[in-house]
Design a protein around this motif. Structure first.
Motif, PDB file in Angstrom:
ATOM      1  N   GLU A 114       0.814  -1.215   0.000  1.00 15.96           N
ATOM      2  CA  GLU A 114       0.000   0.000   0.000  1.00 15.96           C
ATOM      3  C   GLU A 114       0.849   1.266   0.000  1.00 15.96           C
ATOM      4  O   GLU A 114       0.327   2.371  -0.124  1.00 15.96           O
ATOM      5  N   ARG A 115       2.163   1.117   0.112  1.00 20.17           N
ATOM      6  CA  ARG A 115       3.070   2.253  -0.030  1.00 20.17           C
ATOM      7  C   ARG A 115       3.424   2.506  -1.492  1.00 20.17           C
ATOM      8  O   ARG A 115       3.919   3.572  -1.826  1.00 20.17           O
ATOM      9  N   TYR A 116       3.181   1.528  -2.348  1.00 18.41           N
ATOM     10  CA  TYR A 116       3.514   1.669  -3.766  1.00 18.41           C
ATOM     11  C   TYR A 116       2.588   2.690  -4.423  1.00 18.41           C
ATOM     12  O   TYR A 116       1.373   2.710  -4.170  1.00 18.41           O
ATOM     13  N   TYR A 117       3.143   3.476  -5.330  1.00 11.76           N
ATOM     14  CA  TYR A 117       2.342   4.492  -6.000  1.00 11.76           C
ATOM     15  C   TYR A 117       1.179   3.876  -6.769  1.00 11.76           C
ATOM     16  O   TYR A 117       0.049   4.377  -6.709  1.00 11.76           O
ATOM     17  N   ALA A 118       1.446   2.789  -7.525  1.00 10.84           N
ATOM     18  CA  ALA A 118       0.399   2.192  -8.365  1.00 10.84           C
ATOM     19  C   ALA A 118      -0.786   1.726  -7.527  1.00 10.84           C
ATOM     20  O   ALA A 118      -1.939   1.878  -7.921  1.00 10.84           O
ATOM     21  N   VAL A 119      -0.498   1.170  -6.355  1.00  5.15           N
ATOM     22  CA  VAL A 119      -1.561   0.676  -5.474  1.00  5.15           C
ATOM     23  C   VAL A 119      -2.343   1.845  -4.886  1.00  5.15           C
ATOM     24  O   VAL A 119      -3.577   1.841  -4.845  1.00  5.15           O
ATOM     25  N   ARG A 120      -1.634   2.862  -4.440  1.00  5.23           N
ATOM     26  CA  ARG A 120      -2.298   4.020  -3.832  1.00  5.23           C
ATOM     27  C   ARG A 120      -3.125   4.779  -4.875  1.00  5.23           C
ATOM     28  O   ARG A 120      -4.239   5.229  -4.602  1.00  5.23           O
TER      29      ARG A 120
END
Length: 260
Positions: free
Chosen positions: A99-105
């Protein structure tokens, strides 16, 4: 009926891919679905060769195993797929990291925007279905321009003039369309939407068409135009033109194109 006793070495069939791992690896996250399966709390199927069958994509599941074995984080381009499995298997630690990844957020934010369309969700879904039909399945171009005209506050009972036709006849002279057409390989027919609230519709379309695989990058562009119908003194309305620009290659946007 006694619970199944699992061997220390587990042979897995993950969506047709054969894998071998230790039982301790599958039990590392004690609150996960994998831990529930391999402690006998949840039933598990076996294939014809006696391997434990997990109905998932093997190429993605291998990243789950690598994380459980060694704490290896998946590469950024795999983050979304692995995140979906982390949610399905309730792997809390991996889920929190991803959830820290840009794509996920970014995906999470955009799904919230789509949910926030509220009563306008039906208008949005109908427009999306129409665009998918007009794009078609064959000869999809590298860069596709989708013009969308929103007709706002239109009092259809005040006169019998076809406002959509009137707007369409003016579009070819707009500088914005000329500039964007230069960048595009294809321009699909104009989409017309009657609504009083257009917030975020083009933004959501740029995101979802990318999610559906129609492009690698989706952009949107908006431009407000006001028009007074000359047929009747009391007939006034506002129309706004927006564009969705799809690119099947990594594309540096310009000329006012925005990313969702």
């Amino acid at each position: 009926m006694m619970a199944e006793e699992f061997p220390n070495i587990i042979e897995l069939n993950a969506g047709g891919q054969m894998m071998t791992t230790k039982l301790d690896t599958l039990l590392k996250d004690s609150t996960s679905i994998l831990a529930a399966v391999f402690t006998g709390k949840t039933p598990v199927e076996k294939d014809k060769d006696g391997r434990y069958f997990i109905d998932c994509d093997g190429d993605t599941f291998k990243y789950i195993l690598e994380f459980l074995r060694f704490g290896v984080i998946p590469p950024a381009e795999k983050a979304l797929k692995v995140y979906r499995y982390a949610c399905i298997f309730k792997l809390r630690h991996l889920k929190n990291i991803l959830e820290r990844y840009y794509a996920v957020r970014f995906r999470g934010r955009m799904l919230n925007v789509i949910e926030g369309l509220g009563e306008n969700r039906r208008v949005y879904e109908e427009l999306k279905d129409k665009i998918l039909t007009d794009i078609g399945d064959t000869n999809f171009s590298d860069k596709t321009l989708i013009p969308i005209v929103f007709i706002l506050n239109d009092d259809k009972d005040s006169c019998d003039k076809n406002h959509s036709f009137m707007i369409c006849s003016q579009l070819s002279n707009l500088t914005e369309i000329k500039n964007l057409k230069i960048m595009a390989d294809k321009c699909i027919p104009m989409q017309t939407v009657y609504t009083d609230d257009i917030s975020d519709i083009s933004r959501c379309l740029a995101f979802e068409l990318c999610e559906l695989g129609y492009c690698k990058q989706g952009f949107y562009y908006d431009k407000l135009r006001k028009e007074t119908c000359r047929r009747s003194y009391n007939c006034t309305f506002t129309w706004k033109i927006e564009f969705v620009f799809l690119s099947r290659e990594i594309f540096a946007g310009d000329k006012g194109l925005k990313r969702p």
